[in-house]
Design a protein around this motif. Structure first.
Motif, PDB file in Angstrom:
ATOM      1  N   THR A  48       9.834 112.712 153.013  1.00 16.60           N
ATOM      2  CA  THR A  48       9.988 112.086 151.745  1.00 16.60           C
ATOM      3  C   THR A  48      11.090 112.614 150.637  1.00 16.60           C
ATOM      4  O   THR A  48      11.831 112.123 149.911  1.00 16.60           O
ATOM      5  CB  THR A  48       8.856 112.518 150.559  1.00 16.60           C
ATOM      6  OG1 THR A  48       8.438 113.319 151.123  1.00 16.60           O
ATOM      7  CG2 THR A  48       7.372 111.419 151.501  1.00 16.60           C
ATOM      8  N   ASP A  49      11.454 114.019 151.596  1.00 19.38           N
ATOM      9  CA  ASP A  49      12.761 114.874 151.262  1.00 19.38           C
ATOM     10  C   ASP A  49      13.896 113.963 151.377  1.00 19.38           C
ATOM     11  O   ASP A  49      15.293 114.376 150.451  1.00 19.38           O
ATOM     12  CB  ASP A  49      12.061 116.056 151.333  1.00 19.38           C
ATOM     13  CG  ASP A  49      10.819 117.037 150.212  1.00 19.38           C
ATOM     14  OD1 ASP A  49      11.027 116.097 149.724  1.00 19.38           O
ATOM     15  OD2 ASP A  49      10.209 118.135 151.054  1.00 19.38           O
ATOM     16  N   LEU A  50      13.885 113.486 152.237  1.00 18.60           N
ATOM     17  CA  LEU A  50      14.913 113.218 151.962  1.00 18.60           C
ATOM     18  C   LEU A  50      15.250 111.538 152.109  1.00 18.60           C
ATOM     19  O   LEU A  50      16.418 111.065 151.802  1.00 18.60           O
ATOM     20  CB  LEU A  50      14.812 112.015 153.938  1.00 18.60           C
ATOM     21  CG  LEU A  50      15.211 113.269 155.411  1.00 18.60           C
ATOM     22  CD1 LEU A  50      14.801 112.188 156.535  1.00 18.60           C
ATOM     23  CD2 LEU A  50      15.960 114.338 155.234  1.00 18.60           C
ATOM     24  N   LYS A  51      14.205 111.465 150.193  1.00 14.05           N
ATOM     25  CA  LYS A  51      15.118 110.412 149.548  1.00 14.05           C
ATOM     26  C   LYS A  51      14.624 108.932 150.139  1.00 14.05           C
ATOM     27  O   LYS A  51      15.384 108.171 150.041  1.00 14.05           O
ATOM     28  CB  LYS A  51      16.639 110.421 149.283  1.00 14.05           C
ATOM     29  CG  LYS A  51      16.327 112.280 148.226  1.00 14.05           C
ATOM     30  CD  LYS A  51      17.863 112.219 147.357  1.00 14.05           C
ATOM     31  CE  LYS A  51      17.395 114.177 146.370  1.00 14.05           C
ATOM     32  NZ  LYS A  51      16.543 114.374 146.169  1.00 14.05           N
ATOM     33  N   CYS A  52      14.111 108.708 151.470  1.00 13.50           N
ATOM     34  CA  CYS A  52      14.529 107.528 151.868  1.00 13.50           C
ATOM     35  C   CYS A  52      13.508 106.314 150.982  1.00 13.50           C
ATOM     36  O   CYS A  52      13.252 105.325 150.801  1.00 13.50           O
ATOM     37  CB  CYS A  52      13.823 107.804 152.854  1.00 13.50           C
ATOM     38  SG  CYS A  52      14.462 108.649 154.315  1.00 13.50           S
ATOM     39  N   LEU A  53      12.529 107.585 150.214  1.00 12.35           N
ATOM     40  CA  LEU A  53      11.693 106.537 148.965  1.00 12.35           C
ATOM     41  C   LEU A  53      12.318 106.425 147.821  1.00 12.35           C
ATOM     42  O   LEU A  53      13.340 107.080 147.341  1.00 12.35           O
ATOM     43  CB  LEU A  53      10.623 107.329 149.070  1.00 12.35           C
ATOM     44  CG  LEU A  53       9.813 107.818 150.398  1.00 12.35           C
ATOM     45  CD1 LEU A  53       8.580 108.729 149.797  1.00 12.35           C
ATOM     46  CD2 LEU A  53       9.321 106.357 150.902  1.00 12.35           C
ATOM     47  N   THR A  54      11.526 105.675 147.041  1.00  9.34           N
ATOM     48  CA  THR A  54      12.242 105.185 145.798  1.00  9.34           C
ATOM     49  C   THR A  54      12.135 106.497 145.201  1.00  9.34           C
ATOM     50  O   THR A  54      11.186 107.184 145.987  1.00  9.34           O
ATOM     51  CB  THR A  54      12.075 104.195 144.956  1.00  9.34           C
ATOM     52  OG1 THR A  54       9.975 103.699 144.991  1.00  9.34           O
ATOM     53  CG2 THR A  54      12.121 102.886 146.171  1.00  9.34           C
ATOM     54  N   ASP A  55      12.230 106.920 143.958  1.00 11.66           N
ATOM     55  CA  ASP A  55      11.807 108.032 142.590  1.00 11.66           C
ATOM     56  C   ASP A  55      10.341 107.645 142.975  1.00 11.66           C
ATOM     57  O   ASP A  55       9.386 108.919 142.810  1.00 11.66           O
ATOM     58  CB  ASP A  55      12.630 107.825 141.513  1.00 11.66           C
ATOM     59  CG  ASP A  55      13.767 108.693 142.750  1.00 11.66           C
ATOM     60  OD1 ASP A  55      14.340 109.463 142.865  1.00 11.66           O
ATOM     61  OD2 ASP A  55      15.121 108.291 141.344  1.00 11.66           O
ATOM     62  N   GLU A  56      10.042 106.894 142.679  1.00 15.13           N
ATOM     63  CA  GLU A  56       8.935 106.179 142.008  1.00 15.13           C
ATOM     64  C   GLU A  56       7.675 106.502 143.061  1.00 15.13           C
ATOM     65  O   GLU A  56       6.374 106.819 142.705  1.00 15.13           O
ATOM     66  CB  GLU A  56       8.757 105.121 141.193  1.00 15.13           C
ATOM     67  CG  GLU A  56       7.242 104.339 140.961  1.00 15.13           C
ATOM     68  CD  GLU A  56       7.099 103.198 140.278  1.00 15.13           C
ATOM     69  OE1 GLU A  56       5.812 101.890 139.417  1.00 15.13           O
ATOM     70  OE2 GLU A  56       8.287 102.134 140.767  1.00 15.13           O
ATOM     71  N   ASN A  57       7.803 106.067 144.231  1.00 17.62           N
ATOM     72  CA  ASN A  57       6.881 105.689 145.509  1.00 17.62           C
ATOM     73  C   ASN A  57       6.923 107.649 145.510  1.00 17.62           C
ATOM     74  O   ASN A  57       5.787 108.073 146.522  1.00 17.62           O
ATOM     75  CB  ASN A  57       7.868 104.947 146.663  1.00 17.62           C
ATOM     76  CG  ASN A  57       7.418 103.956 146.990  1.00 17.62           C
ATOM     77  OD1 ASN A  57       6.214 103.291 145.368  1.00 17.62           O
ATOM     78  ND2 ASN A  57       7.837 102.899 147.704  1.00 17.62           N
ATOM     79  N   ARG A  58       8.078 107.970 145.748  1.00 15.40           N
ATOM     80  CA  ARG A  58       7.932 109.269 145.891  1.00 15.40           C
ATOM     81  C   ARG A  58       7.023 110.392 145.182  1.00 15.40           C
ATOM     82  O   ARG A  58       6.250 111.314 145.699  1.00 15.40           O
ATOM     83  CB  ARG A  58       9.663 110.404 146.384  1.00 15.40           C
ATOM     84  CG  ARG A  58      10.004 112.301 146.418  1.00 15.40           C
ATOM     85  CD  ARG A  58      10.450 112.232 146.796  1.00 15.40           C
ATOM     86  NE  ARG A  58      12.143 111.618 146.805  1.00 15.40           N
ATOM     87  CZ  ARG A  58      12.800 110.250 146.346  1.00 15.40           C
ATOM     88  NH1 ARG A  58      13.097 110.933 145.120  1.00 15.40           N
ATOM     89  NH2 ARG A  58      13.824 109.773 147.144  1.00 15.40           N
ATOM     90  N   SER A  59       7.103 109.882 144.075  1.00 17.01           N
ATOM     91  CA  SER A  59       6.331 110.535 143.248  1.00 17.01           C
ATOM     92  C   SER A  59       5.023 110.335 143.382  1.00 17.01           C
ATOM     93  O   SER A  59       4.537 111.221 143.138  1.00 17.01           O
ATOM     94  CB  SER A  59       7.126 109.980 141.416  1.00 17.01           C
ATOM     95  OG  SER A  59       5.998 110.777 140.336  1.00 17.01           O
TER      96      SER A  59
END
Length: 263
Positions: A48-59
């Motif tokens: 998740t830290d690799l920014k593979c997710l959207t900001d919303e999903n990561r949050s």
């Protein structure tokens, strides 16, 4: 005669000569389970830290993990006990062949600095258990470890839900790159046919097998996670039917709840 032979083989199996060997083995197995769980959690966080997710999903993913960490005391405690064990301490205690986590013993161990938040919650848990049960708080090894695994599996199952966007997005990007550079597709020899070369350095080539289907693999992993989760959670429910679980409503408020209010 066959029964006799089986009995002779059974007698020849190595066995503990004392409870001390069992005690050490159980501590080793417990530490291994905790370490494996923490490693998996850290691997998913790295993804998740690799920014593979959207900001919303990561949050949302981070909030889900944080909620489990903040409220499920067994999960928070055992995650921290991995470091405790790495400092040479044995996290599991025993008495009359009963194995448990002794919060007072763990808290009072010298030469180890507990995480401040965990330390404060351990103190609260000790005080609450002593007040309610008029006894030294000892957490069941089996039930605590099972709850830790249940929480870890819950995180793993939800991870695949949040990772779906990343997988589908990566598949699209790979297709765009392959379409842009078709000359990089290997046509021969047969065992390497249809592999795409995306990097060559120091005589080595990094490739992608075009025959692989990331979306299909994702569905397979997600379904396996759901199946494992369903099976384990069902077994866990049976195990803790008569258990009392420690829950923190927030960092300052603790309560003891029956099993039907589990995660």
């Amino acid at each position: 005669m066959e029964k006799l032979h089986a009995y002779e083989r059974w007698k020849s199996f190595p066995r503990s000569i004392s409870g001390k060997e069992d005690y050490i083995a159980i501590n080793a197995y417990t530490t291994n389970i905790i370490s494996a769980g923490k490693t998996m959690i850290e691997s998913m966080k790295n993804f998740t830290d690799l920014k593979c997710l959207t900001d919303e999903n990561r949050s949302s993913y981070s909030a889900m993990v944080s909620k489990i960490y903040d409220t499920v005391f067994s999960y928070k405690l055992l995650i921290r006990l991995r470091d405790y064990a790495q400092h040479g301490h044995l996290p599991v205690n025993s008495s009359e062949n009963i194995y448990y986590f002794d919060l007072i013993n763990i808290l009072g161990k010298p030469h180890f600095n507990h995480n401040k938040a965990v330390k404060e919650q351990m103190i609260q848990a000790i005080a609450t258990c002593e007040d309610l049960f008029k006894d030294t708080p000892r957490l069941s090894l089996t039930k605590s470890l099972a709850e830790f695994v249940a929480a870890t599996i819950r995180i793993y199952r939800n991870f695949w839900m949040f990772a779906e966007y990343a997988v589908l997005n990566a598949k699209k990007k790979i297709k765009d790159i392959v379409d842009t550079y078709p000359e990089n597709i290997i046509q021969a020899p047969a065992d390497m046919s249809k592999w795409f070369i995306y990097k060559v350095a120091d005589g080595n080539a990094d490739t992608i097998a075009l025959a692989d289907d990331p979306e299909k693999m994702f569905v397979q992993f997600k379904e396996e996670a759901e199946k494992i989760s369903d099976q384990y959670i069902q077994a866990w429910h049976e195990l803790i039917k008569d258990a009392q679980l420690i829950r923190f409503l927030d960092k300052d408020h603790i309560k003891i709840v029956p099993y039907d209010q589990h995660i």
